[in-house]
Design an enzyme around this catalytic site. Structure first.
Site, PDB file in Angstrom:
ATOM      1  N   ASN A 139       2.918   0.922   7.148  1.00  0.00           N
ATOM      2  CA  ASN A 139       3.628   0.929   5.866  1.00  0.00           C
ATOM      3  C   ASN A 139       4.923   0.121   6.036  1.00  0.00           C
ATOM      4  OD1 ASN A 139       5.573   1.729   3.888  1.00  0.00           O
ATOM      5  ND2 ASN A 139       4.243   3.420   3.325  1.00  0.00           N
ATOM      6  N   ASP A 172       7.189  -0.598   3.638  1.00  0.00           N
ATOM      7  CA  ASP A 172       8.181  -0.363   2.568  1.00  0.00           C
ATOM      8  C   ASP A 172       9.613  -0.518   3.066  1.00  0.00           C
ATOM      9  OD1 ASP A 172       6.088   0.327   0.922  1.00  0.00           O
ATOM     10  OD2 ASP A 172       6.514   2.475   0.923  1.00  0.00           O
ATOM     11  N   HIS A 173       9.869   0.007   4.270  1.00  0.00           N
ATOM     12  CA  HIS A 173      11.272   0.034   4.696  1.00  0.00           C
ATOM     13  C   HIS A 173      11.771  -1.302   5.213  1.00  0.00           C
ATOM     14  CE1 HIS A 173      11.728   4.004   3.427  1.00  0.00           C
ATOM     15  NE2 HIS A 173      10.717   4.420   4.158  1.00  0.00           N
ATOM     16  N   ARG A 224      20.540  -5.686   0.112  1.00  0.00           N
ATOM     17  CA  ARG A 224      21.371  -6.862  -0.202  1.00  0.00           C
ATOM     18  C   ARG A 224      20.889  -7.526  -1.497  1.00  0.00           C
ATOM     19  NH1 ARG A 224      24.346  -8.845   4.438  1.00  0.00           N
ATOM     20  NH2 ARG A 224      25.282  -6.938   5.192  1.00  0.00           N
ATOM     21  N   HIS A 277       4.103   0.748  -1.098  1.00  0.00           N
ATOM     22  CA  HIS A 277       4.238   1.651  -2.244  1.00  0.00           C
ATOM     23  C   HIS A 277       5.072   0.934  -3.295  1.00  0.00           C
ATOM     24  CE1 HIS A 277       5.613   5.955  -3.675  1.00  0.00           C
ATOM     25  NE2 HIS A 277       5.132   5.210  -4.666  1.00  0.00           N
ATOM     26  N   ARG A 294       6.965   1.433  -6.201  1.00  0.00           N
ATOM     27  CA  ARG A 294       7.533   2.576  -6.930  1.00  0.00           C
ATOM     28  C   ARG A 294       7.998   2.144  -8.304  1.00  0.00           C
ATOM     29  NH1 ARG A 294       9.078   6.943  -3.035  1.00  0.00           N
ATOM     30  NH2 ARG A 294       9.845   8.009  -4.875  1.00  0.00           N
ATOM     31  N   ARG A 310      12.501   0.369  -5.718  1.00  0.00           N
ATOM     32  CA  ARG A 310      13.607   0.441  -4.752  1.00  0.00           C
ATOM     33  C   ARG A 310      13.328  -0.344  -3.472  1.00  0.00           C
ATOM     34  NH1 ARG A 310      13.341   6.712  -2.834  1.00  0.00           N
ATOM     35  NH2 ARG A 310      13.322   7.062  -5.066  1.00  0.00           N
ATOM     36  N   GLU A 331      -0.008   2.253  -2.409  1.00  0.00           N
ATOM     37  CA  GLU A 331       0.337   3.611  -2.835  1.00  0.00           C
ATOM     38  C   GLU A 331       0.962   3.510  -4.213  1.00  0.00           C
ATOM     39  OE1 GLU A 331       3.122   5.115  -0.024  1.00  0.00           O
ATOM     40  OE2 GLU A 331       1.674   5.218   1.580  1.00  0.00           O
ATOM     41  N   THR A 347       8.381  10.210  -0.534  1.00  0.00           N
ATOM     42  CA  THR A 347       7.392  11.064  -1.179  1.00  0.00           C
ATOM     43  C   THR A 347       7.479  12.463  -0.567  1.00  0.00           C
ATOM     44  OG1 THR A 347       6.036   9.080  -1.247  1.00  0.00           O
ATOM     45  CG2 THR A 347       4.974  11.136  -1.896  1.00  0.00           C
ATOM     46  N   GLU A 384      -5.667  11.823   1.837  1.00  0.00           N
ATOM     47  CA  GLU A 384      -4.668  11.606   2.898  1.00  0.00           C
ATOM     48  C   GLU A 384      -3.814  12.866   2.961  1.00  0.00           C
ATOM     49  OE1 GLU A 384      -2.656   7.832   3.169  1.00  0.00           O
ATOM     50  OE2 GLU A 384      -0.835   8.789   3.945  1.00  0.00           O
ATOM     51  N   HIS A 412       2.798  10.514   6.902  1.00  0.00           N
ATOM     52  CA  HIS A 412       4.160  10.867   6.505  1.00  0.00           C
ATOM     53  C   HIS A 412       4.915  11.481   7.672  1.00  0.00           C
ATOM     54  CE1 HIS A 412       7.600  11.638   4.009  1.00  0.00           C
ATOM     55  NE2 HIS A 412       7.031  10.841   3.141  1.00  0.00           N
ATOM     56  N   GLY A 446       5.106   4.469   8.562  1.00  0.00           N
ATOM     57  CA  GLY A 446       6.065   3.479   8.103  1.00  0.00           C
ATOM     58  C   GLY A 446       7.422   3.590   8.746  1.00  0.00           C
TER      59      GLY A 446
HETATM   60  N1  PXP Z   1       1.475   7.996   3.455  1.00  0.00           N
HETATM   61  C1  PXP Z   1       1.983   8.128   2.208  1.00  0.00           C
HETATM   62  C2  PXP Z   1       1.064   8.501   1.099  1.00  0.00           C
HETATM   63  C3  PXP Z   1       3.354   7.877   1.943  1.00  0.00           C
HETATM   64  O1  PXP Z   1       3.843   8.018   0.703  1.00  0.00           O
HETATM   65  C4  PXP Z   1       4.160   7.457   3.016  1.00  0.00           C
HETATM   66  C5  PXP Z   1       5.602   7.108   2.746  1.00  0.00           C
HETATM   67  O2  PXP Z   1       5.665   6.004   1.905  1.00  0.00           O
HETATM   68  C6  PXP Z   1       3.589   7.315   4.282  1.00  0.00           C
HETATM   69  C7  PXP Z   1       2.246   7.615   4.481  1.00  0.00           C
HETATM   70  C8  PXP Z   1       4.382   6.869   5.458  1.00  0.00           C
HETATM   71  O3  PXP Z   1       5.384   7.782   5.729  1.00  0.00           O
HETATM   72  P1  PXP Z   1       6.507   7.424   6.795  1.00  0.00           P
HETATM   73  O4  PXP Z   1       7.260   6.244   6.240  1.00  0.00           O
HETATM   74  O5  PXP Z   1       7.324   8.651   6.880  1.00  0.00           O
HETATM   75  O6  PXP Z   1       5.802   7.073   8.077  1.00  0.00           O
END
Ligand code: PXP
Length: 245
Positions: free
Chosen positions: A10, A12-13, A21, A48, A50, A54, A75, A106, A156, A195, A217
């Protein structure tokens, strides 16, 4: 031979770091991060989109839907807006997640029982484009059953609570995840988990025999900073010494 569990990375971060920025920097480049993750063995890239945008932007989804060399897992919340995006960009998978604007991440599983009719309608639409669906849920048998009844391909399980618990409570939560995994597999559903997983908890969760996929992630991005900063500081020292990197 030990079974192979699919690893969804993942990213996202990575996008979060860009968006702090204002999204104006050329780094981090999500396509480059995707390629590096795939070089490391990622089986899937997870993002994801959103409602509040963000981190991941629609342009990222477009780019990855065109260029991601492995499976793309989107996601998203169960809304008409997001369904349109999924049908337009056609990721390999959609993972339905609950979404609240104020949450840091989440925070709980999706209530498939409550949203059954709407989710069922959405996944039928996804199927017309060959998109598979999973439901991000608590390890709760009612939720698994509802996911099966609406025709989801997988569930999941939310591991975010388990990773934070300690002692007996932690053991009990793992037991719930194990039982729900057995039940899901007995119905023919794919078993995914994710997660809050880190090196320690990923090692523990892999013991679940039915587990087919994990999505990780935050820890991957954090560990990447720890192992990568050494090389990047070296690069800057070379640049400051008038050399090319
Ligand atoms: N699975 C789902 C459905 C999620 O929403 C997330 C967070 O976006 C993750 C996995 C990954 O979680 P983490 O970033 O804490 O590893």
């Amino acid at each position: 031979m030990a079974k192979k569990i699919r690893l969804g990375v993942n990213i996202d971060h990575a996008a979060t770091l860009r968006q702090v920025r204002g999204g104006k920097t050329s780094y981090p480049n999500l396509l480059e991060i995707t390629h590096q993750a795939v070089l490391g063995g990622a089986d899937q890239i997870t993002i994801h989109l959103r409602e509040d945008r963000r981190h991941i932007q629609e342009a990222d989804l477009k780019l990855l839907s065109e260029s991601c060399p492995v499976l793309l897992n989107l996601e998203m919340a169960c809304t008409d807006e997001m369904l349109k995006k999924a049908l337009k960009y056609r990721p390999d998978w959609v993972c339905y997640v609950p979404e609240k604007r104020q949450e840091l991440t989440t925070e709980g599983g999706l209530n498939v029982v409550k949203l059954k009719r709407e989710l069922g309608r959405q996944i039928d639409r996804l199927l017309t484009k060959g998109i598979e669906s999973s439901m991000f849920i608590e390890p709760c048998l009612d939720q698994v059953k509802a996911a099966f009844e609406i025709g989801a391909d997988a569930v999941e399980f939310h591991t975010g609570h388990w990773v934070l618990l300690k002692g007996k409570k932690k053991e009990k939560e793992l037991q719930r995840i194990k039982e729900a995994s057995q039940y899901a597999a007995s119905l023919g559903l794919g078993v995914h988990a994710g997660h809050g997983l880190d090196y320690v908890t990923a090692f523990e969760i892999r013991e679940i025999p039915e587990l087919e996929e994990v999505n990780i992630g935050h820890s991957i991005i954090c560990y990447s900073l720890e192992v990568g900063i050494h090389q990047v500081v070296r690069n800057f020292q070379r640049i400051l010494a008038g050399k090319r990197i």
